[in-house]
Design a protein around this motif. Structure first.
Motif, PDB file in Angstrom:
ATOM      1  N   PRO A 187     -56.740   8.991  -4.058  1.00  0.00           N
ATOM      2  CA  PRO A 187     -56.944   7.592  -4.457  1.00  0.00           C
ATOM      3  C   PRO A 187     -57.880   6.847  -3.515  1.00  0.00           C
ATOM      4  N   GLY A 188     -58.123   7.389  -2.330  1.00  0.00           N
ATOM      5  CA  GLY A 188     -58.989   6.723  -1.363  1.00  0.00           C
ATOM      6  C   GLY A 188     -60.418   7.208  -1.398  1.00  0.00           C
ATOM      7  N   ALA A 189     -60.770   8.050  -2.369  1.00  0.00           N
ATOM      8  CA  ALA A 189     -62.131   8.595  -2.425  1.00  0.00           C
ATOM      9  C   ALA A 189     -63.134   7.478  -2.708  1.00  0.00           C
ATOM     10  N   PRO A 190     -64.141   7.300  -1.814  1.00  0.00           N
ATOM     11  CA  PRO A 190     -65.139   6.247  -2.034  1.00  0.00           C
ATOM     12  C   PRO A 190     -66.178   6.698  -3.046  1.00  0.00           C
ATOM     13  N   PHE A 191     -66.093   6.161  -4.246  1.00  0.00           N
ATOM     14  CA  PHE A 191     -67.002   6.624  -5.293  1.00  0.00           C
ATOM     15  C   PHE A 191     -67.287   5.496  -6.256  1.00  0.00           C
ATOM     16  N   LEU A 192     -68.587   5.269  -6.547  1.00  0.00           N
ATOM     17  CA  LEU A 192     -68.994   4.173  -7.417  1.00  0.00           C
ATOM     18  C   LEU A 192     -69.273   4.599  -8.851  1.00  0.00           C
ATOM     19  N   GLY A 193     -69.396   5.881  -9.091  1.00  0.00           N
ATOM     20  CA  GLY A 193     -69.833   6.354 -10.394  1.00  0.00           C
ATOM     21  C   GLY A 193     -68.696   6.620 -11.361  1.00  0.00           C
ATOM     22  N   SER A 194     -69.043   7.318 -12.443  1.00  0.00           N
ATOM     23  CA  SER A 194     -68.066   7.650 -13.470  1.00  0.00           C
ATOM     24  C   SER A 194     -67.925   9.155 -13.573  1.00  0.00           C
ATOM     25  N   ILE A 195     -66.694   9.642 -13.616  1.00  0.00           N
ATOM     26  CA  ILE A 195     -66.452  11.074 -13.774  1.00  0.00           C
ATOM     27  C   ILE A 195     -65.513  11.316 -14.952  1.00  0.00           C
ATOM     28  N   ALA A 196     -65.619  10.458 -15.943  1.00  0.00           N
ATOM     29  CA  ALA A 196     -64.783  10.602 -17.130  1.00  0.00           C
ATOM     30  C   ALA A 196     -65.330  11.723 -18.016  1.00  0.00           C
ATOM     31  N   ALA A 197     -64.446  12.586 -18.485  1.00  0.00           N
ATOM     32  CA  ALA A 197     -64.839  13.673 -19.401  1.00  0.00           C
ATOM     33  C   ALA A 197     -64.839  13.135 -20.821  1.00  0.00           C
ATOM     34  N   ASP A 198     -65.757  12.196 -21.074  1.00  0.00           N
ATOM     35  CA  ASP A 198     -65.802  11.558 -22.384  1.00  0.00           C
ATOM     36  C   ASP A 198     -67.189  11.711 -22.998  1.00  0.00           C
ATOM     37  N   ARG A 199     -67.555  10.849 -23.929  1.00  0.00           N
ATOM     38  CA  ARG A 199     -68.826  10.966 -24.633  1.00  0.00           C
ATOM     39  C   ARG A 199     -69.944  10.157 -23.983  1.00  0.00           C
ATOM     40  N   SER A 200     -69.659   9.540 -22.832  1.00  0.00           N
ATOM     41  CA  SER A 200     -70.709   8.839 -22.088  1.00  0.00           C
ATOM     42  C   SER A 200     -71.728   9.860 -21.586  1.00  0.00           C
ATOM     43  N   VAL A 201     -73.007   9.506 -21.677  1.00  0.00           N
ATOM     44  CA  VAL A 201     -74.083  10.440 -21.350  1.00  0.00           C
ATOM     45  C   VAL A 201     -74.679  10.105 -19.979  1.00  0.00           C
TER      46      VAL A 201
END
Length: 287
Positions: A187-201
């Protein structure tokens, strides 16, 4: 050519400086730390300790280097603070461009973003407007991208490299990096992006390919250029491949989609002769 690289010890800079030296350029790299300048000198380049927010100090560094071209590869991602990175894009670029103009530099190469375009269908090319009307924090980032590109454009031959999501050594996507920690449930990982396994390209670019584009951009016409690999992909395709490469579990797939996550086209960069060493994340993630 005499070239000054700001951000010389960042993920792209560490790839870029040796490439420029190998190509026969006279390079000065700028780092905020003495340890960074030691690494720069080890590549055969000149080095200077400097902070892009120190206008007077930066002017002295750029003046002493007397560059023909200035490269801005600055980021502020260590604390995963988007506002700090946006400030660097605007204020840092302002200071660097002013110093470059005063020193007589005729070219400027800027690290920009290929994922700040307006929502739409299909990969965006450079004619698509930036998403400046979006709600914060996305709108603030798009505003900062527009501002820094306009500032860079005050130097006649300014090329804005709109990079895809960086992966490779020194990035959040490297083995043991912030993305691996986030996928593993930290939960403390510093990350600004998205890693959702969805349909976002998303569109990716290996940092070595980002650096090679910067070298080639020294001879390109002014304006924005997308620097991404050949395969924009939905998260439900690339996230499992990345997770396998990192040795961490992949999240469950979904049909959700972020409207602005559309990927980008590298057609313009390819038309100018650039070819990625890592044309797809499918093989690049595990290399």
């Amino acid at each position: 050519m005499r070239i000054l690289v700001a951000g010389a010890t960042g993920a792209v800079g560490r790839q870029l400086v040796p490439m420029l030296v190998a190509a026969g350029h006279e390079v000065t790299g700028v780092s905020r730390t003495a340890g960074g300048t030691e690494w720069i000198r080890g590549t055969g380049a000149q080095a200077a300790v400097g902070d892009v927010f120190d206008r007077d100090g930066l002017r002295r560094i750029v003046s002493a280097a007397a560059p023909d071209a200035v490269m801005n590869q600055l980021t502020d991602l260590a604390g995963a603070d988007g506002a700090a990175n946006d400030r660097l894009r605007e204020v840092g670029t302002r200071n660097l461009v002013d110093a470059a103009r005063e020193a007589g530099a005729g070219r400027f190469v800027l690290q920009s973003l290929a994922f700040a375009y307006e929502p739409g269908e299909g990969p965006a090319d450079e004619s698509v407007p930036l998403d400046t009307g979006a709600a914060p924090p996305r709108g603030a980032t798009a505003d900062a991208v527009r501002a820094m590109e306009e500032i860079a454009g005050e130097i006649g031959a300014a090329v804005s490299l709109r990079y895809g999501v960086f992966y490779g050594p020194g990035t959040w996507y490297a083995l043991g990096g912030a993305v691996a920690a986030a996928l593993a449930g930290d939960p403390g990982a510093p990350f600004l992006g998205s890693i959702a396994a969805d349909r976002s390209v998303s569109s990716f670019v290996h940092v070595a390919d980002a650096a090679s584009a910067a070298v080639e951009a020294l001879g390109w016409p002014a304006g924005p250029v997308n620097v991404v690999d050949d395969e924009p992909a939905e998260g439900r395709d690339w996230v499992p491949v990345l997770a396998a490469a990192l040795g961490v579990p992949a999240p469950e797939a979904s049909d959700a989609r972020t409207p602005w996550a559309r990927g980008a086209s590298n057609r313009l960069a390819r038309s100018r002769g650039w070819r990625p060493q890592y044309p797809t994340w499918r093989t690049g993630f595990s290399s």
